[in-house]
Design an enzyme around this catalytic site. Sequence first.
Site, PDB file in Angstrom:
ATOM      1  CE  LYS A  13      23.751  48.858  43.938  1.00  0.00           C
ATOM      2  NZ  LYS A  13      24.252  48.563  42.587  1.00  0.00           N
ATOM      3  NE  ARG A  87      19.834  44.399  41.662  1.00  0.00           N
ATOM      4  CZ  ARG A  87      20.938  44.270  42.387  1.00  0.00           C
ATOM      5  NH1 ARG A  87      20.882  44.143  43.682  1.00  0.00           N
ATOM      6  NH2 ARG A  87      22.096  44.252  41.786  1.00  0.00           N
ATOM      7  NE  ARG A 122      32.042  44.073  41.152  1.00  0.00           N
ATOM      8  CZ  ARG A 122      30.762  44.364  41.380  1.00  0.00           C
ATOM      9  NH1 ARG A 122      30.442  45.463  42.037  1.00  0.00           N
ATOM     10  NH2 ARG A 122      29.825  43.594  40.908  1.00  0.00           N
ATOM     11  NE  ARG A 154      29.423  39.999  42.276  1.00  0.00           N
ATOM     12  CZ  ARG A 154      28.515  40.937  42.517  1.00  0.00           C
ATOM     13  NH1 ARG A 154      28.722  41.812  43.490  1.00  0.00           N
ATOM     14  NH2 ARG A 154      27.432  41.024  41.816  1.00  0.00           N
ATOM     15  NE  ARG A 165      25.000  41.781  37.778  1.00  0.00           N
ATOM     16  CZ  ARG A 165      26.056  42.054  38.534  1.00  0.00           C
ATOM     17  NH1 ARG A 165      27.270  41.826  38.082  1.00  0.00           N
ATOM     18  NH2 ARG A 165      25.904  42.552  39.728  1.00  0.00           N
TER      19      ARG A 165
HETATM   20  P1  AMP Z   1      24.592  42.683  43.685  1.00  0.00           P
HETATM   21  O1  AMP Z   1      25.647  42.073  44.534  1.00  0.00           O
HETATM   22  O2  AMP Z   1      23.760  43.683  44.411  1.00  0.00           O
HETATM   23  O3  AMP Z   1      25.133  43.215  42.372  1.00  0.00           O
HETATM   24  O4  AMP Z   1      23.585  41.490  43.286  1.00  0.00           O
HETATM   25  C1  AMP Z   1      24.015  40.361  42.527  1.00  0.00           C
HETATM   26  C2  AMP Z   1      22.815  39.614  41.968  1.00  0.00           C
HETATM   27  O5  AMP Z   1      21.975  39.168  43.051  1.00  0.00           O
HETATM   28  C3  AMP Z   1      21.890  40.436  41.085  1.00  0.00           C
HETATM   29  O6  AMP Z   1      22.341  40.501  39.732  1.00  0.00           O
HETATM   30  C4  AMP Z   1      20.578  39.661  41.213  1.00  0.00           C
HETATM   31  O7  AMP Z   1      20.598  38.484  40.427  1.00  0.00           O
HETATM   32  C5  AMP Z   1      20.606  39.238  42.689  1.00  0.00           C
HETATM   33  N1  AMP Z   1      19.944  40.241  43.562  1.00  0.00           N
HETATM   34  C6  AMP Z   1      20.521  41.020  44.518  1.00  0.00           C
HETATM   35  N2  AMP Z   1      19.614  41.817  45.108  1.00  0.00           N
HETATM   36  C7  AMP Z   1      18.427  41.543  44.508  1.00  0.00           C
HETATM   37  C8  AMP Z   1      17.104  42.064  44.650  1.00  0.00           C
HETATM   38  N3  AMP Z   1      16.819  43.047  45.532  1.00  0.00           N
HETATM   39  N4  AMP Z   1      16.141  41.534  43.845  1.00  0.00           N
HETATM   40  C9  AMP Z   1      16.396  40.564  42.956  1.00  0.00           C
HETATM   41  N5  AMP Z   1      17.624  40.047  42.751  1.00  0.00           N
HETATM   42  C10 AMP Z   1      18.634  40.529  43.509  1.00  0.00           C
END
Ligand code: AMP
Length: 209
Positions: A13, A87, A122, A154, A165
């Site tokens: 994404k 999400r 990554r 990360r 996840r």
């Molecule tokens: P991402 O960078 O989008 O993979 O997000 C990393 C982490 O941030 C996720 O595994 C969640 O713990 C948290 N996170 C990001 N966006 C959201 C969201 N919309 N709702 C809840 N947690 C989020």
Amino acid sequence: MKLILLGAPGAGKGTQAERISKKYNIPTISTGEILRTQIKNGTELGAKAKEYMDKGQLVPDNLVIGMVADFLSARGNEGYILDGFPRSIPQAEALDAMGITLDKVLSIEVPDETIVERMSGRRVCSKCGATYHTKYNPPKGDCCDACGSALKIRDDDNEATVRDRLSVYHAQTEPLKSFYEKKGILVSVVGCEKVDDTTALVFEALGEA
Ligand code: AMP
């Protein structure tokens, strides 16, 4: 254009969002990035979010919705790409309640086992957040191509957390596909091995090849 990107963690994404952002000249709003910035800046929200993020769980809806609402109201009628929000169904309902009309919801489909393999390679820029992959989208050198800063892995990209996840994605985020399908705005593409191939499918799905 107001667009949501859906897909499992590691589906690509962030990478596709960068490309869509350049082509359509609209910013990407990534909740994951905003939360990581909050953690880096040592804010109260960051400290609360970190507890969930380190375990691969979703940050509670009320914290994330408030944070996103501030960003979106500042944008008004200007377009954007939402990467990582909504999400969960309550987050999608909150977006509806904000009166936001979305043009499309683009889902990038990648099998779980491919994701686990991808996540181990990554790398993310520690400064600008640009994403790379050691095999599929390598940087030209050891540092970020865009800003020259150091690349890092990360904290939540280790295999056990990735698997957690993925189960959170299937349980809480995947139901959004039927939520948006019912609204007639869902489009899906296969996340291919080559990033450029996925980008071609993405642009075609968005209506401009
Ligand atoms: P991402 O960078 O989008 O993979 O997000 C990393 C982490 O941030 C996720 O595994 C969640 O713990 C948290 N996170 C990001 N966006 C959201 C969201 N919309 N709702 C809840 N947690 C989020």
